[in-house]
Motif scaffolding. Structure first.
Motif, PDB file in Angstrom:
ATOM      1  N   TYR A 297      -1.833   1.462  14.457  1.00 35.36           N
ATOM      2  CA  TYR A 297      -3.028   1.859  15.000  1.00 35.36           C
ATOM      3  C   TYR A 297      -2.799   3.484  15.411  1.00 35.36           C
ATOM      4  CZ  TYR A 297      -5.007  -2.721  15.346  1.00 35.36           C
ATOM      5  OH  TYR A 297      -5.437  -4.241  15.130  1.00 35.36           O
ATOM      6  N   ASP A 298      -3.845   4.183  15.192  1.00 38.35           N
ATOM      7  CA  ASP A 298      -3.728   5.637  15.469  1.00 38.35           C
ATOM      8  C   ASP A 298      -3.333   5.843  17.020  1.00 38.35           C
ATOM      9  OD1 ASP A 298      -4.761   8.692  14.531  1.00 38.35           O
ATOM     10  OD2 ASP A 298      -5.299   8.150  16.787  1.00 38.35           O
ATOM     11  N   LYS A 299      -2.414   6.767  17.366  1.00 39.05           N
ATOM     12  CA  LYS A 299      -1.934   6.851  18.859  1.00 39.05           C
ATOM     13  C   LYS A 299      -2.918   7.505  19.761  1.00 39.05           C
ATOM     14  CE  LYS A 299       1.947   8.244  21.621  1.00 39.05           C
ATOM     15  NZ  LYS A 299       3.334   8.205  21.289  1.00 39.05           N
TER      16      LYS A 299
ATOM     17  N   VAL B 125      -8.560  -6.638  20.620  1.00 44.65           N
ATOM     18  CA  VAL B 125      -9.844  -6.738  20.293  1.00 44.65           C
ATOM     19  C   VAL B 125     -10.613  -5.431  20.370  1.00 44.65           C
ATOM     20  CG1 VAL B 125     -11.985  -7.880  21.339  1.00 44.65           C
ATOM     21  CG2 VAL B 125      -9.839  -8.885  21.759  1.00 44.65           C
ATOM     22  N   ASP B 126     -10.442  -4.522  21.121  1.00 41.31           N
ATOM     23  CA  ASP B 126     -11.088  -3.247  21.133  1.00 41.31           C
ATOM     24  C   ASP B 126     -10.857  -2.572  19.983  1.00 41.31           C
ATOM     25  OD1 ASP B 126     -12.047  -4.173  23.497  1.00 41.31           O
ATOM     26  OD2 ASP B 126     -11.315  -2.558  24.916  1.00 41.31           O
ATOM     27  N   LEU B 127      -9.562  -2.394  19.508  1.00 40.24           N
ATOM     28  CA  LEU B 127      -9.264  -1.630  18.262  1.00 40.24           C
ATOM     29  C   LEU B 127      -9.962  -2.259  16.989  1.00 40.24           C
ATOM     30  CD1 LEU B 127      -5.538  -0.646  19.561  1.00 40.24           C
ATOM     31  CD2 LEU B 127      -7.396   0.801  19.012  1.00 40.24           C
ATOM     32  N   ALA B 128     -10.054  -3.447  17.162  1.00 39.79           N
ATOM     33  CA  ALA B 128     -10.357  -4.334  15.711  1.00 39.79           C
ATOM     34  C   ALA B 128     -11.965  -4.013  15.486  1.00 39.79           C
ATOM     35  CB  ALA B 128     -10.262  -5.756  15.862  1.00 39.79           C
TER      36      ALA B 128
ATOM     37  N   ASN C 187       3.065   2.016  22.773  1.00 41.63           N
ATOM     38  CA  ASN C 187       3.947   2.418  21.720  1.00 41.63           C
ATOM     39  C   ASN C 187       4.069   0.806  20.629  1.00 41.63           C
ATOM     40  OD1 ASN C 187       4.962   4.482  22.871  1.00 41.63           O
ATOM     41  ND2 ASN C 187       6.662   3.715  23.810  1.00 41.63           N
ATOM     42  N   SER C 188       3.825  -0.329  21.062  1.00 40.58           N
ATOM     43  CA  SER C 188       3.803  -1.575  20.319  1.00 40.58           C
ATOM     44  C   SER C 188       2.456  -1.516  19.513  1.00 40.58           C
ATOM     45  CB  SER C 188       3.674  -2.661  21.234  1.00 40.58           C
ATOM     46  OG  SER C 188       4.852  -2.923  22.076  1.00 40.58           O
ATOM     47  N   LEU C 189       1.436  -0.884  19.962  1.00 39.82           N
ATOM     48  CA  LEU C 189       0.353  -0.804  19.160  1.00 39.82           C
ATOM     49  C   LEU C 189       0.450   0.018  17.910  1.00 39.82           C
ATOM     50  CD1 LEU C 189      -2.305  -1.091  22.108  1.00 39.82           C
ATOM     51  CD2 LEU C 189      -2.019  -2.911  20.188  1.00 39.82           C
ATOM     52  N   VAL C 190       1.048   1.273  18.195  1.00 42.39           N
ATOM     53  CA  VAL C 190       1.292   2.187  17.603  1.00 42.39           C
ATOM     54  C   VAL C 190       2.239   1.973  16.212  1.00 42.39           C
ATOM     55  CG1 VAL C 190       2.232   4.631  17.086  1.00 42.39           C
ATOM     56  CG2 VAL C 190       0.791   4.378  19.086  1.00 42.39           C
TER      57      VAL C 190
ATOM     58  N   LYS D   7      -8.650   3.035  28.946  1.00 40.01           N
ATOM     59  CA  LYS D   7     -10.149   2.536  29.450  1.00 40.01           C
ATOM     60  C   LYS D   7      -9.940   1.253  29.688  1.00 40.01           C
ATOM     61  CE  LYS D   7     -12.642   0.788  26.527  1.00 40.01           C
ATOM     62  NZ  LYS D   7     -13.540   0.212  25.092  1.00 40.01           N
ATOM     63  N   ILE D   8      -8.987   0.312  29.227  1.00 43.62           N
ATOM     64  CA  ILE D   8      -8.868  -1.088  29.720  1.00 43.62           C
ATOM     65  C   ILE D   8      -8.349  -0.940  31.096  1.00 43.62           C
ATOM     66  CG2 ILE D   8      -7.637  -3.161  29.387  1.00 43.62           C
ATOM     67  CD1 ILE D   8      -8.019  -2.615  26.492  1.00 43.62           C
TER      68      ILE D   8
END
Length: 204
Positions: free
Chosen positions: A161-163, A201-204, A154-157, A172-173
């Motif tokens: 960022y795309d859900k 890091v992965d999303l960047a 939820n924080s990343l969305v 995955k992590i």
């Protein structure tokens, strides 16, 4: 405030349900989909709620499922929609069709709803594509690892960022770290922080 109400249905009409809860009769404003999903008058039903409060008005909105309420709350994030507009959209478009429209960039299905023009449909697409809050408690219970770190997702969305991308990355992590001794020794908040940092890091 109120998560849900459980009582006897005493009245059903267009966008309105009356629910008797231990002698208190609630007037709920609901989507047509909720009307269709609820039982007949005289039956006992549980309705998920959201309270709208203004200086000159207090109104309780009701929904047959948590998912329906989540989508309603997501629609409130879109400028120009509003609570009644969100109910109108849910009354005219099934959630599955709404998701398909967002995924396919199909604004025509949104524009077909009375009061939703091209500009508002474009805002809905821009604001919500890939970001709907669709998980309810039942779904999370069947995926405990996803429910455990749902706050990270939820924080990343919320950061934009795309859900779907976020969910895939967090899953995955989590799978990679599950046997990591350092990860296992951390508190829940420590695990969330570790996943959150790696996800950035992965999303960047």
């Amino acid at each position: 405030m109120f998560n849900s109400l459980k009582g006897v249905i005493t009245y059903k009409a267009h966008n309105t349900v009356h629910l008797d809860v231990n002698g208190w009769e609630w007037d709920l404003y609901v989507p047509a989909s909720t009307i269709d999903a609820l039982g007949d008058i005289g039956s006992t039903s549980k309705i998920y709620t959201w309270m709208y409060v203004r200086e000159d008005q207090i109104r309780m909105f009701g929904f047959a499922t948590e998912e329906e309420r989540n989508v309603f709350l997501d629609l409130l994030k879109v400028e120009g929609v509003g609570a009644k507009g969100a109910v109108k959209i849910l009354s005219n478009i099934a959630i599955s069709k709404f998701v398909e429209a967002l995924d396919g960039g199909n604004t025509e299905i949104l524009e077909a709803v009375s009061g939703i023009g091209k500009k508002t449909a474009a805002k809905i697409m821009l604001t919500l594509k890939g970001k709907l809050t669709l998980e309810d408690s039942t779904k999370c219970a069947s995926h405990p690892e996803k429910a455990e770190f749902q706050d990270v997702i939820n924080s990343l969305v919320d950061m934009g960022y795309d859900k779907r991308d976020v969910t895939e990355v967090v899953d995955k992590i989590t799978a990679q770290l599950i046997d990591n001794s350092e990860f296992s020794s951390k508190s829940h908040s420590g695990k969330e922080e570790m996943i959150f940092r790696q996800a950035l890091v992965d999303l960047a």
